[in-house]
Scaffold this active site. Sequence first.
Site, short mmCIF file in Angstrom:
data_model
loop_
_atom_site.label_atom_id
_atom_site.label_comp_id
_atom_site.label_asym_id
_atom_site.label_seq_id
_atom_site.Cartn_x
_atom_site.Cartn_y
_atom_site.Cartn_z
N ASP A 86 0.31 -10.51 4.28
CA ASP A 86 0.84 -9.28 3.81
C ASP A 86 2.05 -8.55 4.68
O ASP A 86 1.63 -8.45 5.76
CB ASP A 86 -0.09 -8.02 3.78
CG ASP A 86 -0.89 -8.24 2.63
OD1 ASP A 86 -0.58 -8.35 1.51
OD2 ASP A 86 -2.06 -8.54 2.83
N GLY B 142 0.34 -1.31 0.71
CA GLY B 142 0.63 -0.49 1.94
C GLY B 142 -0.73 -0.68 2.74
O GLY B 142 -0.43 -0.58 3.95
N GLY C 155 -8.33 -2.29 2.71
CA GLY C 155 -9.36 -1.61 2.48
C GLY C 155 -9.51 -0.42 1.36
O GLY C 155 -10.16 0.40 1.62
N ASP D 275 -5.21 -8.75 -6.41
CA ASP D 275 -5.01 -8.60 -4.90
C ASP D 275 -5.16 -6.87 -4.59
O ASP D 275 -4.61 -6.13 -5.29
CB ASP D 275 -3.51 -8.71 -4.38
CG ASP D 275 -3.27 -8.55 -2.78
OD1 ASP D 275 -4.33 -8.31 -2.16
OD2 ASP D 275 -2.25 -8.58 -2.58
N SER E 164 -10.13 -7.45 3.57
CA SER E 164 -11.42 -6.48 4.47
C SER E 164 -12.74 -6.82 4.33
O SER E 164 -13.46 -6.98 5.32
CB SER E 164 -11.17 -4.83 4.42
OG SER E 164 -11.07 -4.71 3.11
C1 DX5 Z 1 -2.02 -4.19 0.08
C2 DX5 Z 1 -2.30 -5.83 0.36
C3 DX5 Z 1 -3.58 -6.60 0.10
C4 DX5 Z 1 -4.75 -5.88 0.70
C5 DX5 Z 1 -6.17 -6.92 0.49
O1 DX5 Z 1 -1.25 -3.60 0.52
O2 DX5 Z 1 -1.42 -6.55 -0.46
O3 DX5 Z 1 -3.19 -7.77 0.15
O4 DX5 Z 1 -4.57 -6.03 2.29
O5 DX5 Z 1 -6.93 -6.35 1.46
P1 DX5 Z 1 -8.21 -5.70 0.87
O6 DX5 Z 1 -9.02 -6.78 0.33
O7 DX5 Z 1 -8.96 -4.86 2.00
O8 DX5 Z 1 -7.91 -4.59 -0.20
ZN ZN Z 2 -1.38 -8.62 -0.58
#
Ligand code: DX5
Ligand code: ZN
Length: 204
Positions: free
Chosen positions: A31, A138, A141, A165, A188
């Site tokens: 990310d 952004g 979690g 995602d 997370s």
């Molecule tokens: C959000 C990201 C995601 C996120 C996934 O900004 O694009 O990829 O970090 O993490 P969890 O599974 O913790 O939501």
């Molecule tokens: Zn992502």
Amino acid sequence: MISVSFLKSKYDRITTLNMIDESDADLIHVDLMDGIYVKEKNFEINDIINNLTDLFLRLDIHLMVYDPLKYIKELLKLNVYMITVHLDGTPNIDEVISYVHSKGVKIGIAINPDEDVNIIDKYLDKIDYVLIMSVYPGKGGQTFIKEVLNKIPYLKDKHVLIGIDGGINDEVIALIKPYNLDIVVSGSFICMSDNYNEQIRKLN
Ligand code: DX5
Ligand code: ZN
């Protein structure tokens, strides 16, 4: 496939990346946020390139940035499986698609929770992947937004890989399972634990 995001982790970036790389994950979800497309900024291009060199697993790069082409050239020196961009951050989408394809890498478009699934219509025959965002870009979690699941049936006969995602854990995964998606991104839930394989096993 399970693609593991290291945005939110118990350990520092290098330790986390090594733990993912040695786990049963299929891909590493990278990310990247530039402080423009989203207000958070989490990388310097040279640092992240150094961090991501010499990994065994292929990278699934999610660019939450404005004008991704600025970074794509450097990133494509890495072992990249797929690059995903956001349409509203990509002024030159056709150029991005052809550049990524010219390097033999898959290209995806992410759809934010408040964006209509139809925004990708014009590009469907040119892209490989659609990433349904189940949180707003952004932060790691956040809580899974289940309404986004309604977008999946529309994509099912479109000959693209489909991924999801944000906010995915061992409870939410039961809601996703019936849709039989190609890629599930989880961050997370895996990286805040000490036993990545145990968490990955629960998702699988
Ligand atoms: C959000 C990201 C995601 C996120 C996934 O900004 O694009 O990829 O970090 O993490 P969890 O599974 O913790 O939501
Ligand atoms: Zn992502």
